[in-house]
Design a protein around this motif. Structure first.
Motif, PDB file in Angstrom:
ATOM      1  N   ASN A 168       0.852  -1.200   0.000  1.00 21.87           N
ATOM      2  CA  ASN A 168       0.000   0.000   0.000  1.00 21.87           C
ATOM      3  C   ASN A 168       0.882   1.242   0.000  1.00 21.87           C
ATOM      4  O   ASN A 168       1.656   1.443   0.942  1.00 21.87           O
ATOM      5  CB  ASN A 168      -0.900  -0.010   1.236  1.00 21.87           C
ATOM      6  CG  ASN A 168      -2.004   1.022   1.163  1.00 21.87           C
ATOM      7  OD1 ASN A 168      -1.840   2.083   0.581  1.00 21.87           O
ATOM      8  ND2 ASN A 168      -3.132   0.719   1.772  1.00 21.87           N
ATOM      9  N   PRO A 169       0.776   2.104  -1.039  1.00 22.61           N
ATOM     10  CA  PRO A 169       1.641   3.295  -1.101  1.00 22.61           C
ATOM     11  C   PRO A 169       1.190   4.440  -0.204  1.00 22.61           C
ATOM     12  O   PRO A 169       1.859   5.470  -0.163  1.00 22.61           O
ATOM     13  CB  PRO A 169       1.568   3.692  -2.585  1.00 22.61           C
ATOM     14  CG  PRO A 169       0.207   3.245  -3.014  1.00 22.61           C
ATOM     15  CD  PRO A 169      -0.062   1.973  -2.246  1.00 22.61           C
ATOM     16  N   GLU A 170       0.078   4.288   0.490  1.00 18.40           N
ATOM     17  CA  GLU A 170      -0.376   5.346   1.391  1.00 18.40           C
ATOM     18  C   GLU A 170       0.266   5.196   2.767  1.00 18.40           C
ATOM     19  O   GLU A 170       0.577   4.076   3.194  1.00 18.40           O
ATOM     20  CB  GLU A 170      -1.897   5.306   1.542  1.00 18.40           C
ATOM     21  CG  GLU A 170      -2.664   5.898   0.394  1.00 18.40           C
ATOM     22  CD  GLU A 170      -4.092   6.230   0.772  1.00 18.40           C
ATOM     23  OE1 GLU A 170      -4.676   7.106   0.127  1.00 18.40           O
ATOM     24  OE2 GLU A 170      -4.634   5.615   1.707  1.00 18.40           O
ATOM     25  N   PRO A 171       0.451   6.308   3.503  1.00 19.64           N
ATOM     26  CA  PRO A 171       0.948   6.205   4.885  1.00 19.64           C
ATOM     27  C   PRO A 171      -0.010   5.381   5.740  1.00 19.64           C
ATOM     28  O   PRO A 171      -1.225   5.429   5.564  1.00 19.64           O
ATOM     29  CB  PRO A 171       0.991   7.665   5.348  1.00 19.64           C
ATOM     30  CG  PRO A 171       1.000   8.485   4.105  1.00 19.64           C
ATOM     31  CD  PRO A 171       0.245   7.702   3.079  1.00 19.64           C
ATOM     32  N   ARG A 172       0.546   4.667   6.674  1.00 19.37           N
ATOM     33  CA  ARG A 172      -0.271   3.780   7.514  1.00 19.37           C
ATOM     34  C   ARG A 172      -1.349   4.541   8.277  1.00 19.37           C
ATOM     35  O   ARG A 172      -2.446   4.008   8.502  1.00 19.37           O
ATOM     36  CB  ARG A 172       0.646   3.030   8.498  1.00 19.37           C
ATOM     37  CG  ARG A 172      -0.036   1.918   9.276  1.00 19.37           C
ATOM     38  CD  ARG A 172       0.977   1.219  10.171  1.00 19.37           C
ATOM     39  NE  ARG A 172       1.999   0.542   9.406  1.00 19.37           N
ATOM     40  CZ  ARG A 172       1.895  -0.702   8.941  1.00 19.37           C
ATOM     41  NH1 ARG A 172       0.796  -1.405   9.178  1.00 19.37           N
ATOM     42  NH2 ARG A 172       2.870  -1.252   8.242  1.00 19.37           N
ATOM     43  N   ASP A 173      -1.060   5.786   8.672  1.00 23.25           N
ATOM     44  CA  ASP A 173      -2.058   6.522   9.454  1.00 23.25           C
ATOM     45  C   ASP A 173      -3.265   6.955   8.617  1.00 23.25           C
ATOM     46  O   ASP A 173      -4.246   7.480   9.159  1.00 23.25           O
ATOM     47  CB  ASP A 173      -1.429   7.733  10.150  1.00 23.25           C
ATOM     48  CG  ASP A 173      -0.753   8.692   9.173  1.00 23.25           C
ATOM     49  OD1 ASP A 173      -0.965   8.573   7.950  1.00 23.25           O
ATOM     50  OD2 ASP A 173       0.001   9.567   9.639  1.00 23.25           O
ATOM     51  N   ARG A 174      -3.212   6.766   7.289  1.00 22.83           N
ATOM     52  CA  ARG A 174      -4.362   7.082   6.445  1.00 22.83           C
ATOM     53  C   ARG A 174      -5.194   5.855   6.096  1.00 22.83           C
ATOM     54  O   ARG A 174      -6.243   5.978   5.474  1.00 22.83           O
ATOM     55  CB  ARG A 174      -3.885   7.770   5.164  1.00 22.83           C
ATOM     56  CG  ARG A 174      -3.326   9.179   5.390  1.00 22.83           C
ATOM     57  CD  ARG A 174      -2.864   9.820   4.098  1.00 22.83           C
ATOM     58  NE  ARG A 174      -3.930   9.893   3.107  1.00 22.83           N
ATOM     59  CZ  ARG A 174      -3.740  10.281   1.839  1.00 22.83           C
ATOM     60  NH1 ARG A 174      -2.507  10.600   1.433  1.00 22.83           N
ATOM     61  NH2 ARG A 174      -4.750  10.321   0.998  1.00 22.83           N
ATOM     62  N   TRP A 175      -4.715   4.678   6.495  1.00 23.16           N
ATOM     63  CA  TRP A 175      -5.495   3.463   6.237  1.00 23.16           C
ATOM     64  C   TRP A 175      -6.788   3.537   7.041  1.00 23.16           C
ATOM     65  O   TRP A 175      -6.787   3.841   8.244  1.00 23.16           O
ATOM     66  CB  TRP A 175      -4.715   2.220   6.645  1.00 23.16           C
ATOM     67  CG  TRP A 175      -3.462   1.992   5.849  1.00 23.16           C
ATOM     68  CD1 TRP A 175      -2.954   2.774   4.860  1.00 23.16           C
ATOM     69  CD2 TRP A 175      -2.534   0.908   6.007  1.00 23.16           C
ATOM     70  NE1 TRP A 175      -1.787   2.253   4.381  1.00 23.16           N
ATOM     71  CE2 TRP A 175      -1.498   1.110   5.063  1.00 23.16           C
ATOM     72  CE3 TRP A 175      -2.483  -0.192   6.837  1.00 23.16           C
ATOM     73  CZ2 TRP A 175      -0.420   0.239   4.938  1.00 23.16           C
ATOM     74  CZ3 TRP A 175      -1.414  -1.066   6.730  1.00 23.16           C
ATOM     75  CH2 TRP A 175      -0.392  -0.857   5.789  1.00 23.16           C
ATOM     76  N   GLY A 176      -7.886   3.270   6.405  1.00 20.70           N
ATOM     77  CA  GLY A 176      -9.168   3.283   7.092  1.00 20.70           C
ATOM     78  C   GLY A 176      -9.859   4.624   7.091  1.00 20.70           C
ATOM     79  O   GLY A 176     -10.989   4.736   7.588  1.00 20.70           O
ATOM     80  N   THR A 177      -9.231   5.667   6.565  1.00 22.67           N
ATOM     81  CA  THR A 177      -9.870   6.979   6.487  1.00 22.67           C
ATOM     82  C   THR A 177     -10.648   7.086   5.178  1.00 22.67           C
ATOM     83  O   THR A 177     -10.256   6.533   4.163  1.00 22.67           O
ATOM     84  CB  THR A 177      -8.830   8.106   6.562  1.00 22.67           C
ATOM     85  OG1 THR A 177      -7.951   8.011   5.426  1.00 22.67           O
ATOM     86  CG2 THR A 177      -8.009   8.002   7.842  1.00 22.67           C
ATOM     87  N   GLY A 178     -11.751   7.832   5.213  1.00 22.61           N
ATOM     88  CA  GLY A 178     -12.530   8.031   4.000  1.00 22.61           C
ATOM     89  C   GLY A 178     -13.017   6.706   3.424  1.00 22.61           C
ATOM     90  O   GLY A 178     -13.643   5.897   4.123  1.00 22.61           O
ATOM     91  N   ASP A 179     -12.725   6.484   2.148  1.00 24.66           N
ATOM     92  CA  ASP A 179     -13.196   5.265   1.476  1.00 24.66           C
ATOM     93  C   ASP A 179     -12.160   4.144   1.488  1.00 24.66           C
ATOM     94  O   ASP A 179     -12.249   3.198   0.711  1.00 24.66           O
ATOM     95  CB  ASP A 179     -13.597   5.576   0.033  1.00 24.66           C
ATOM     96  CG  ASP A 179     -12.431   6.111  -0.792  1.00 24.66           C
ATOM     97  OD1 ASP A 179     -11.403   6.481  -0.186  1.00 24.66           O
ATOM     98  OD2 ASP A 179     -12.545   6.176  -2.032  1.00 24.66           O
ATOM     99  N   SER A 180     -11.160   4.230   2.377  1.00 23.61           N
ATOM    100  CA  SER A 180     -10.115   3.211   2.433  1.00 23.61           C
ATOM    101  C   SER A 180     -10.626   1.963   3.142  1.00 23.61           C
ATOM    102  O   SER A 180     -11.104   2.018   4.278  1.00 23.61           O
ATOM    103  CB  SER A 180      -8.880   3.742   3.169  1.00 23.61           C
ATOM    104  OG  SER A 180      -7.946   2.699   3.408  1.00 23.61           O
ATOM    105  N   ALA A 181     -10.505   0.811   2.464  1.00 25.42           N
ATOM    106  CA  ALA A 181     -10.859  -0.479   3.059  1.00 25.42           C
ATOM    107  C   ALA A 181      -9.616  -1.230   3.508  1.00 25.42           C
ATOM    108  O   ALA A 181      -9.661  -2.453   3.692  1.00 25.42           O
ATOM    109  CB  ALA A 181     -11.643  -1.319   2.052  1.00 25.42           C
ATOM    110  N   ALA A 182      -8.511  -0.518   3.707  1.00 25.24           N
ATOM    111  CA  ALA A 182      -7.245  -1.161   4.050  1.00 25.24           C
ATOM    112  C   ALA A 182      -7.336  -2.020   5.317  1.00 25.24           C
ATOM    113  O   ALA A 182      -6.847  -3.159   5.322  1.00 25.24           O
ATOM    114  CB  ALA A 182      -6.140  -0.106   4.181  1.00 25.24           C
ATOM    115  N   PRO A 183      -7.942  -1.541   6.416  1.00 24.91           N
ATOM    116  CA  PRO A 183      -7.999  -2.406   7.609  1.00 24.91           C
ATOM    117  C   PRO A 183      -8.750  -3.714   7.361  1.00 24.91           C
ATOM    118  O   PRO A 183      -8.360  -4.772   7.878  1.00 24.91           O
ATOM    119  CB  PRO A 183      -8.729  -1.529   8.636  1.00 24.91           C
ATOM    120  CG  PRO A 183      -8.462  -0.126   8.196  1.00 24.91           C
ATOM    121  CD  PRO A 183      -8.467  -0.193   6.703  1.00 24.91           C
TER     122      PRO A 183
END
Length: 458
Positions: free
Chosen positions: A416-431
């Motif tokens: 994932n090229p996004e910073p870890r602290d942005r996972w789960g924000t907005g439309d992120s289904a990363a978690p």
């Protein structure tokens, strides 16, 4: 002499802060180079320090910017600065036509002093390269400089006919653009120097200098930085291939076979003098890439695809799939990507079916299509890498499809090229995805290289 030593240690510290590996021995060599070369010839000193401190050409732009702060051309403003924009443009056009680097450096200092200042109080006054160049607009001088060069008899048209003249014109224009770009770099270096005099060299060297391309976030990298990254694919691939070969040799030695070791120890009175190892059969694994090529994530995916393609000999089979909201196999297109890496992304978007009725990314749809159409590409020897930011545009993330892929595969890694602290924000289904497969933050080429070396199967 103490002041010079402080500058050397400051230069080394700033380069280390940007990721350049410099040991104590190299620092001592740099000090010896300064003692041998002296301070009279600044450009000779620059080359001497670069030779002792750098490990590759990719670090040179960073070094030059930091060197200009610790060994500046001068201090303070120019002795005779002119704030007259038209006068500066006239003299700049002449200097560009003559390719007079010394005069260009003086004009860069005058331009920053006369056009780049901002702030009204002594504590807030500063200098901006962007403001200077926006007011001076050197890029608009190309036609004028071309006419001046021709007037001096330096047209160098060569060749016969219109085709030869057109080719010579293009060469001349490219040369003028190179000179203008060099002047722009001089303005940037002058602005940083002036700000550093007020705020301190160390702070500006760490925060105000453009990092090397391998430390720039994929999501924020510009076109030039991405092009520079693509040029590093082959050297990085050779380094990673060497590491993978070493890991494969170590893995082939196998683990201790306790039963056979104890049996062989009977000849030495029960003391296991010679451990017996279970030999492994070296079987090269298979690799599958699922790459989001939408928006700003595309630069990250393109670079990773090229890197894996360069490593294809390390695996039995490599298959690559690209998607936005539809998924298509692009393995064949990567073969052409080796010849034209800069055009890989455009070729994939032109020749592959990546979108349906809309153009936004839809991970659930794409992953479901992969599980349904290409599930046979994943087996017990397959490692799957998913590349993307896991932003679903509020659509169904389709977790069952991910479970199905993870069940079939030997291992699944999500980069994932996004910073870890942005996972789960907005439309992120990363978690949600990270609960099913291993997800790793991968923001820069340096991080990617380390992850690939650690995660690729052997």
């Amino acid at each position: 002499m103490t002041a010079v030593a402080d500058r050397i240690t400051g230069l080394v510290g700033a380069l280390r802060a940007h990721g350049v590996r410099i040991g104590t021995g190299e620092t001592v060599d740099a000090a010896r180079a300064v003692a041998a070369l002296g301070l009279a010839d600044r450009e000779l000193l620059r080359e001497g320090l670069a030779a002792t401190l750098l490990h590759g050409p990719g670090q040179r732009a960073l070094f030059d910017s930091v060197f200009d702060l610790y060994f500046p051309r001068g201090v303070g403003g120019p002795r005779s600065a002119s704030g007259d924009r038209d006068d500066l443009r006239d003299r700049l056009a002449g200097a560009l036509a003559a390719d007079d680097r010394a005069l260009l450096a003086r004009l860069a200092a005058e331009a920053v002093d006369g056009l780049g200042g901002y702030g009204s109080s002594p504590g807030s006054d500063g200098w901006s390269a962007y403001q200077t160049l926006d007011r001076l607009r050197p890029q608009t001088l190309l036609a004028r400089v071309r006419a001046d060069i021709r007037g001096q008899g330096g047209n160098g048209t060569g060749g016969n006919g219109t085709g030869g003249a057109d080719f010579a014109d293009r060469l001349l224009d490219d040369e003028i653009r190179r000179r203008i770009e060099e002047f722009r770099r001089m303005v940037g270096a002058e602005a940083r120097r002036r700000v550093a005099e007020r705020r301190g060299r160390d702070e500006i060297a760490r925060r105000g200098v453009r990092p090397t391309a391998d430390r720039v976030d994929f999501l924020y990298a510009g076109r030039d930085q991405l092009a520079e990254l693509r040029r590093t694919v082959q050297p990085l691939a050779r380094k990673l291939a060497t590491r993978l070969a070493a890991r494969r040799r170590r893995a082939a030695r196998g683990t201790i076979d306790l039963r056979r070791t104890l049996r062989s120890s009977l000849s030495t009175g029960g003391v296991p003098m010679r451990p017996v190892l279970r030999r492994r059969r070296p079987v090269r694994p298979e690799l599958v890439l699922l790459c989001d090529v939408s928006g700003s994530v595309s630069g990250f995916s393109d670079f990773t695809m090229l890197l894996v393609q360069a490593l294809h000999e390390e695996f039995t089979k490599v298959r690559v799939f690209a998607f936005v909201n539809r998924l298509d196999e692009v393995t064949g297109l990567l073969d052409h990507g080796r010849a034209d890496p800069d055009g890989l992304g455009a070729r994939i978007r032109a020749e592959a079916t990546l979108t349906g009725w809309h153009g936004s990314s839809d991970y659930g749809m794409a992953l479901g299509e992969f599980a349904e159409r290409y599930g046979g590409a994943v087996g017990p020897r397959t490692t799957v890498f998913v590349l993307g930011d896991a932003r679903t545009n509020m659509s169904d993330p389709n977790l069952p499809a991910v479970r199905d892929i993870a069940r079939r595969a030997r291992r699944v890694h999500w980069l994932n090229p996004e910073p870890r602290d942005r996972w789960g924000t907005g439309d992120s289904a990363a978690p949600a995805y990270a609960g099913l497969v291993e997800m790793h933050e991968c923001r820069t080429a340096r991080q990617l290289g380390a992850l690939i070396a650690r995660l690729l199967p052997v």
